[in-house]
Design a protein around this motif. Structure first.
Motif, PDB file in Angstrom:
ATOM      1  N   ARG A   1      16.644 -62.293   8.129  1.00 48.17           N
ATOM      2  CA  ARG A   1      17.490 -62.680   7.002  1.00 48.17           C
ATOM      3  C   ARG A   1      16.906 -62.234   5.671  1.00 48.17           C
ATOM      4  O   ARG A   1      17.624 -62.038   4.691  1.00 48.17           O
ATOM      5  CB  ARG A   1      17.692 -64.209   6.995  1.00 48.17           C
ATOM      6  CG  ARG A   1      18.609 -64.711   8.097  1.00 48.17           C
ATOM      7  CD  ARG A   1      20.049 -64.270   7.890  1.00 48.17           C
ATOM      8  NE  ARG A   1      20.615 -64.765   6.678  1.00 48.17           N
ATOM      9  CZ  ARG A   1      21.220 -65.942   6.552  1.00 48.17           C
ATOM     10  NH1 ARG A   1      21.386 -66.712   7.606  1.00 48.17           N
ATOM     11  NH2 ARG A   1      21.719 -66.329   5.382  1.00 48.17           N
ATOM     12  N   THR A   2      15.569 -62.099   5.609  1.00 50.97           N
ATOM     13  CA  THR A   2      14.966 -61.658   4.358  1.00 50.97           C
ATOM     14  C   THR A   2      15.086 -60.130   4.199  1.00 50.97           C
ATOM     15  O   THR A   2      15.370 -59.628   3.119  1.00 50.97           O
ATOM     16  CB  THR A   2      13.483 -62.057   4.320  1.00 50.97           C
ATOM     17  OG1 THR A   2      13.367 -63.446   4.577  1.00 50.97           O
ATOM     18  CG2 THR A   2      12.833 -61.742   2.965  1.00 50.97           C
TER      19      THR A   2
ATOM     20  N   VAL B   1      10.967 -67.890  12.940  1.00 45.62           N
ATOM     21  CA  VAL B   1      10.214 -66.875  12.195  1.00 45.62           C
ATOM     22  C   VAL B   1      10.932 -65.524  12.271  1.00 45.62           C
ATOM     23  O   VAL B   1      11.077 -64.810  11.273  1.00 45.62           O
ATOM     24  CB  VAL B   1       8.758 -66.768  12.702  1.00 45.62           C
ATOM     25  CG1 VAL B   1       8.002 -65.686  11.933  1.00 45.62           C
ATOM     26  CG2 VAL B   1       8.053 -68.110  12.584  1.00 45.62           C
TER      27      VAL B   1
ATOM     28  N   LYS C   1       1.505 -67.520   7.211  1.00 43.50           N
ATOM     29  CA  LYS C   1       2.631 -68.460   7.345  1.00 43.50           C
ATOM     30  C   LYS C   1       2.241 -69.742   6.628  1.00 43.50           C
ATOM     31  O   LYS C   1       1.053 -70.113   6.670  1.00 43.50           O
ATOM     32  CB  LYS C   1       2.874 -68.793   8.809  1.00 43.50           C
ATOM     33  CG  LYS C   1       3.470 -67.672   9.643  1.00 43.50           C
ATOM     34  CD  LYS C   1       3.636 -68.218  11.062  1.00 43.50           C
ATOM     35  CE  LYS C   1       3.878 -67.079  12.042  1.00 43.50           C
ATOM     36  NZ  LYS C   1       3.851 -67.580  13.433  1.00 43.50           N
ATOM     37  N   PRO C   2       3.103 -70.502   5.995  1.00 37.28           N
ATOM     38  CA  PRO C   2       4.511 -70.126   5.769  1.00 37.28           C
ATOM     39  C   PRO C   2       4.626 -69.180   4.568  1.00 37.28           C
ATOM     40  O   PRO C   2       3.976 -69.440   3.551  1.00 37.28           O
ATOM     41  CB  PRO C   2       5.169 -71.479   5.483  1.00 37.28           C
ATOM     42  CG  PRO C   2       4.076 -72.341   4.930  1.00 37.28           C
ATOM     43  CD  PRO C   2       2.789 -71.843   5.493  1.00 37.28           C
ATOM     44  N   PHE C   3       5.380 -68.144   4.737  1.00 34.76           N
ATOM     45  CA  PHE C   3       5.530 -67.184   3.633  1.00 34.76           C
ATOM     46  C   PHE C   3       6.911 -67.331   2.989  1.00 34.76           C
ATOM     47  O   PHE C   3       7.869 -67.720   3.644  1.00 34.76           O
ATOM     48  CB  PHE C   3       5.288 -65.757   4.121  1.00 34.76           C
ATOM     49  CG  PHE C   3       6.020 -65.415   5.367  1.00 34.76           C
ATOM     50  CD1 PHE C   3       7.381 -65.039   5.315  1.00 34.76           C
ATOM     51  CD2 PHE C   3       5.393 -65.443   6.605  1.00 34.76           C
ATOM     52  CE1 PHE C   3       8.049 -64.720   6.478  1.00 34.76           C
ATOM     53  CE2 PHE C   3       6.079 -65.129   7.759  1.00 34.76           C
ATOM     54  CZ  PHE C   3       7.418 -64.759   7.711  1.00 34.76           C
ATOM     55  N   THR C   4       6.973 -66.976   1.728  1.00 33.90           N
ATOM     56  CA  THR C   4       8.275 -66.993   1.029  1.00 33.90           C
ATOM     57  C   THR C   4       8.908 -65.611   1.239  1.00 33.90           C
ATOM     58  O   THR C   4       8.189 -64.656   1.534  1.00 33.90           O
ATOM     59  CB  THR C   4       8.089 -67.248  -0.471  1.00 33.90           C
ATOM     60  OG1 THR C   4       7.277 -66.196  -1.001  1.00 33.90           O
ATOM     61  CG2 THR C   4       7.410 -68.579  -0.731  1.00 33.90           C
ATOM     62  N   PRO C   5      10.230 -65.496   1.085  1.00 37.51           N
ATOM     63  CA  PRO C   5      10.884 -64.183   1.207  1.00 37.51           C
ATOM     64  C   PRO C   5      10.245 -63.165   0.257  1.00 37.51           C
ATOM     65  O   PRO C   5      10.055 -62.008   0.627  1.00 37.51           O
ATOM     66  CB  PRO C   5      12.322 -64.464   0.789  1.00 37.51           C
ATOM     67  CG  PRO C   5      12.538 -65.916   1.066  1.00 37.51           C
ATOM     68  CD  PRO C   5      11.218 -66.574   0.838  1.00 37.51           C
TER      69      PRO C   5
ATOM     70  N   VAL D   1      14.100 -65.031  12.831  1.00 35.45           N
ATOM     71  CA  VAL D   1      15.342 -65.121  12.037  1.00 35.45           C
ATOM     72  C   VAL D   1      15.018 -65.027  10.539  1.00 35.45           C
ATOM     73  O   VAL D   1      15.731 -64.341   9.794  1.00 35.45           O
ATOM     74  CB  VAL D   1      16.094 -66.435  12.354  1.00 35.45           C
ATOM     75  CG1 VAL D   1      17.304 -66.595  11.432  1.00 35.45           C
ATOM     76  CG2 VAL D   1      16.557 -66.433  13.805  1.00 35.45           C
ATOM     77  N   SER D   2      13.956 -65.709  10.106  1.00 31.16           N
ATOM     78  CA  SER D   2      13.575 -65.677   8.690  1.00 31.16           C
ATOM     79  C   SER D   2      13.314 -64.251   8.237  1.00 31.16           C
ATOM     80  O   SER D   2      13.778 -63.815   7.171  1.00 31.16           O
ATOM     81  CB  SER D   2      12.307 -66.516   8.457  1.00 31.16           C
ATOM     82  OG  SER D   2      12.595 -67.872   8.681  1.00 31.16           O
TER      83      SER D   2
END
Lengths: 532, 119
Positions: free
Chosen positions: B19-20, B13, B102-106, B15-16
């Motif tokens: 990265r976003t 999470v 969660k889960p979320f998109t960028p 890292v996501s």
């Protein structure tokens, strides 16, 4: 009859007969005695009468001889007269008791006993000449030497002109009573007749007494002893448990009334017993019903418990999966931005994103089932939501060949809860129905108010004409992931999610299904209010 | 450059989010627990905290209370699994600005973050 006298203390009839018998004995005796006594009195009166006549006769027969002073003739006349039957003795004596004439010749010249009737009939004291009794007694009765009754009569001979003017000058003029004629007469014949009559009377009384006793016995046996015995027999039978027995009623008297009361009492007892048996049976049936209900509740509780633990597990799993899924979603999206839009890689990434979305949806449903989903607090207007949902699905291709039979009126059934969740349930019901009918058939929708255990519910019925649910599938119907649809068509979460929502709202879902005919789902929600 | 602190016990999470958000011009610092996040905040202020609700040592609500007590002006956005949305709503009352599931998109994450800075 034998029964009556077997033990008189135990027989009503015997007691009555004995009592009446005793009264009759006393009565008969008094009757018998009175008759005999009266008869004797009458006979004696007649005898005295005749005796008087006899003395009068003696007086007249000797009158002339007296006046002419023919003493031998008088003596002879007396002796002749005494020859007649029944005449015991006749004597004539002067006021001083000196016997002048007598049928018993040797006694002439002697004196009479001073205690004889001739003296004591008038005088108080035998020796006193002056004290007289107020009432003169002229006759007396006694027993003669043979034991027969005898009558003694005394008649005074009063001084008359012819007496003291007679030539013989035997009696002076001053003398009032010259002497007495006394006659003793035997009443032996009358005694015999009286004895015979007494015997006959006794015989009559005895026969009468016996006849009355027998008649009374028979009557009492018929009207008391027999019916009482029958009643006792009837009581015995009833005591043995024969409640169908009825004692025959033969009279309208007290015993008849008693019998009829007894019969109706037995009828009442029988009715009460039948009622009691009926109650017992009803109670047994009720107990059986309650037991069955308890077992059902128990099974239902087990099922609920099972579903609850499954729900908790699903929630845990779902929550954990959300984190890796976030990675999958984020990185596939980021990658999709980097690859050329129409490339094969882009297509593949889209598939990954699509499937990740599907996972996300499954998790949402799972969490709804476990009641972990948020719910808007609000009001469910059942008929409104239903109408909206029906309108929505009717336009879907899947429902083009399905006919909706709706019986929903303008009544507003209001229940607490999230309307969107109720819509989700309705939608799920319609989708399941369409699948069960292979897209062709009828769906019946109806709402109604029901009351169970004092609580009001609004019940929504969804009935399809589909394939029905097999008995073995019924138990698993609400378990998550249970489905009979092809793998890619159903998740097996629809009903479990609906179940979770309805339970959360305090309601329940009931099912009835016939294989080959169709299935009915009844969704019950607590009714808050009903507006019309 | 806006500075964003991500507090989440799940590596993927964190890292996501990194990265976003990094390519979009945000400075992203990360913490794997509530206490670590609070330590980082002690060193210097951040513009936004992305805070996970369910963590092992300190949970999101405790961390939120701490942040709001010490740095009341810090923007906090909750990140939550679906199961704890009700708690997430509660956190809004405690001072969180928003929450994402969660889960979320960028795209969802970026929209939510930009929303915070716009206002």
């Amino acid at each position: 009859m034998k029964n009556i006298f077997r033990d008189p203390r135990k027989s009503l009839a015997a007691k009555l007969i004995i009592a009446i018998g005793l009264l009759m004995v006393v009565g008969s005796f008094i009757f018998w005695f009175s008759i005999l006594h009266k008869q004797e009195k009458d006979i004696m009166s007649i005898a005295v009468n005749y005796g008087g006549s006899f003395i009068d006769y003696v007086k007249r027969r000797t009158s002339f001889s007296m006046l002419t002073d023919h003493r031998a003739v008088i003596q002879q006349t007396l002796e002749d007269i005494s020859m007649a039957e029944g005449v015991e003795r006749v004597r004539i004596f002067d006021h001083d008791g000196n016997i002048s004439y007598s049928t018993d010749r040797p006694s002439v010249g002697s004196s009479v006993d001073r205690d004889t009737l001739a003296c004591r009939g008038c005088h108080v004291e035998a020796k006193s000449d002056f004290q007289l009794l107020s009432e003169r007694k002229t006759w007396s009765v006694y027993k003669d030497s043979l034991g027969f009754t005898a009558l003694k009569l005394v008649e005074p001979i009063r001084n008359e002109i012819t007496c003291y003017t007679s030539d013989c000058h035997v009696h002076p003029q001053e003398q009032k009573i010259l002497g007495f004629i006394e006659a003793d007469m035997s009443l032996a014949l009358l005694d015999k007749a009286k004895f015979k009559q007494g015997l006959a009377l006794t015989a009559y009384v005895l026969v009468f007494f016996l006849a009355i006793s027998v008649a009374l016995g028979i009557i009492l046996w018929k009207i008391v002893s027999k019916p009482v015995t029958e009643l006792t027999l009837g009581m015995g039978k009833v005591a043995e448990g024969d409640f169908n027995y009825s004692v025959p009623i033969k009279s309208m008297d007290e015993i008849g009334v008693l019998t009829s009361t007894f019969n109706s009492m037995i009828k009442d007892i029988k009715a009460a017993r039948d009622q009691r048996e009926l109650w017992t049976q009803t109670l047994e049936a009720e107990i059986a019903k309650q037991t069955e209900e308890i077992q059902k509740t128990h099974a239902s509780l087990l099922q609920t418990e099972k579903l609850a633990s499954l729900g908790r597990m699903a929630a845990g799993v779902a929550h954990e999966i959300n984190n890796p899924l976030t990675g999958v979603v984020t990185f596939s999206h980021l990658m999709l931005q980097r690859v050329p839009p129409d490339s094969l890689d882009a297509e593949d990434l889209k598939v990954i994103i699509e499937q990740a979305d599907r996972c996300s949806k499954i998790i949402r449903n799972l969490l709804t089932f476990s009641r972990a989903t948020p719910s808007e607090k609000g009001e469910i207007n059942v008929n409104n939501v239903l109408s909206r949902t029906i309108y929505m699905v009717k336009n879907q291709e899947k429902f083009h060949n399905i006919k909706f039979n709706t019986s929903i009126d303008d009544t507003q059934f209001i229940s607490d809860g999230d309307p969107s969740q109720f819509q989700q349930i309705c939608l799920n019901m319609f989708l399941n129905a369409a699948d069960a009918m292979n897209g062709r058939g009828e769906i019946t929708v109806a709402t109604r108010k029901i009351t169970e255990n004092g609580k009001n519910y609004v019940e929504t019925e969804f009935t399809d004409t589909g394939s029905g649910i097999k008995q073995e599938d019924m138990e698993k119907l609400f378990e998550p992931f249970f489905t009979t649809k092809p793998v890619d068509k159903g998740t097996g979460l629809g009903l479990s999610v609906s179940h979770g929502i309805v339970k959360h709202l305090g309601g329940e879902i009931k099912v009835s299904s016939t294989v080959g005919k169709g299935t009915s789902f009844f969704v019950r929600l607590p009714l808050k209010e009903q507006r019309t | 450059m806006k500075k964003i602190l991500v507090i989440d016990d799940e590596h993927i999470v964190r890292v996501s989010c990194q990265r976003t958000l990094t390519p979009e011009g945000f400075e992203v610092i990360i913490a794997s627990s509530g206490s670590e996040g609070l330590e980082l905040l002690e060193k210097g202020p951040v513009d936004l905290v992305l805070l996970d609700l369910k963590m092992p040592d300190m949970d999101g609500v405790e961390v939120l209370n701490e942040i709001k007590a010490k740095w009341p002006d810090t923007n906090v956005m909750m990140v939550t699994g679906y199961s704890s949305v009700e708690t997430a709503v509660k956190t809004l009352k405690l001072g969180a600005l928003n929450y994402i599931e969660k889960p979320f998109t960028p795209e969802t994450l970026l929209t939510a973050v930009n929303e915070v800075f716009k206002s």
